[in-house]
Design a protein around this motif. Structure first.
Motif, PDB file in Angstrom:
ATOM      1  N   TYR A  29       3.522 -18.855  33.743  1.00 17.84           N
ATOM      2  CA  TYR A  29       3.399 -20.247  33.491  1.00 17.84           C
ATOM      3  C   TYR A  29       2.486 -20.376  32.948  1.00 17.84           C
ATOM      4  N   GLN A  60      14.331 -15.849  33.406  1.00 13.56           N
ATOM      5  CA  GLN A  60      13.032 -16.461  33.877  1.00 13.56           C
ATOM      6  C   GLN A  60      11.883 -16.417  32.818  1.00 13.56           C
ATOM      7  N   TYR A  79       7.198 -15.030  28.109  1.00 17.88           N
ATOM      8  CA  TYR A  79       6.685 -16.198  28.329  1.00 17.88           C
ATOM      9  C   TYR A  79       7.597 -16.983  29.293  1.00 17.88           C
ATOM     10  N   TRP A  80       6.993 -17.984  30.063  1.00 19.27           N
ATOM     11  CA  TRP A  80       7.890 -18.371  30.982  1.00 19.27           C
ATOM     12  C   TRP A  80       8.705 -19.426  30.427  1.00 19.27           C
ATOM     13  N   SER A  81      10.245 -19.322  30.861  1.00 14.19           N
ATOM     14  CA  SER A  81      11.178 -19.799  29.939  1.00 14.19           C
ATOM     15  C   SER A  81      11.663 -20.887  30.779  1.00 14.19           C
ATOM     16  N   SER A  82      11.066 -21.821  31.431  1.00 16.62           N
ATOM     17  CA  SER A  82      11.853 -22.990  32.324  1.00 16.62           C
ATOM     18  C   SER A  82      11.003 -24.148  32.346  1.00 16.62           C
ATOM     19  N   SER A  83      11.398 -25.192  32.681  1.00 16.57           N
ATOM     20  CA  SER A  83      10.698 -26.340  32.637  1.00 16.57           C
ATOM     21  C   SER A  83      10.163 -26.590  34.143  1.00 16.57           C
ATOM     22  N   ASP A  84      10.506 -25.775  35.098  1.00 16.51           N
ATOM     23  CA  ASP A  84      10.347 -25.706  36.410  1.00 16.51           C
ATOM     24  C   ASP A  84       8.666 -25.196  36.545  1.00 16.51           C
ATOM     25  N   TYR A  85       8.161 -25.796  37.627  1.00  9.60           N
ATOM     26  CA  TYR A  85       6.757 -25.334  38.067  1.00  9.60           C
ATOM     27  C   TYR A  85       6.764 -24.257  39.137  1.00  9.60           C
TER      28      TYR A  85
END
Length: 156
Positions: free
Chosen positions: A43, A71, A80-86
């Protein structure tokens, strides 16, 4: 029958209250720990082969699983981080389990004081267990409800 820690605290309070708080012990090779560490790191910045080397021998396998789950995404040798979540928002620093018991304060309209993982609940929040909260305030567990997964406490 009372547990030894309660007997020690009642008969030898100076010994009990004079002990240091236990140190955290963490196995960096634990795949559950490694999974959330990789997600949180990705992230912040894309993961590279050098980063995976710092995470240990299981890191490439964990990263591959996270890619399979969608993910992480690979591009030009970086993951790479592939979500909009934290991802850190779902990390509990006290327990790895999502299966937890909630500790409620009956003297304050069942205010939530904290949680304990379900594996540890029977040994930590059993009836008559002593809990310490902020400012070294002592509380006793009045009841442990295994069905509702709650521990009710009262002031000492």
């Amino acid at each position: 029958m009372k547990t030894p820690s309660i007997n020690i605290s009642l008969r030898h309070p100076a010994y009990f209250f004079g002990q240091p708080v236990e140190s955290a012990v963490l196995d960096p090779e634990n795949p559950y720990v490694l999974r959330v560490a990789a997600l949180c790191a990705a992230y912040e910045l894309p993961l590279s082969a050098q980063d995976e080397a710092m995470f240990g021998a299981r890191a490439p396998a964990i990263a591959s699983i996270l890619e399979d789950e969608g993910q992480l995404k690979s591009l030009d040798g970086l993951r790479y981080w592939s979500s909009s979540d934290y991802p850190a928002g779902s990390v509990n620093l006290r327990t790895i389990s999502d299966d937890t018991f909630t500790i409620l304060d009956q003297t304050r309209d069942n205010a939530v004081l904290g949680t304990v993982d379900s594996i540890s609940a029977p040994e930590l929040v059993y009836p008559e267990a002593i809990l310490f909260c902020t400012r070294a305030t002592r509380y006793f567990v009045r009841e442990l409800d295994l069905k509702q997964k709650i521990a009710l406490r009262r002031a000492a």
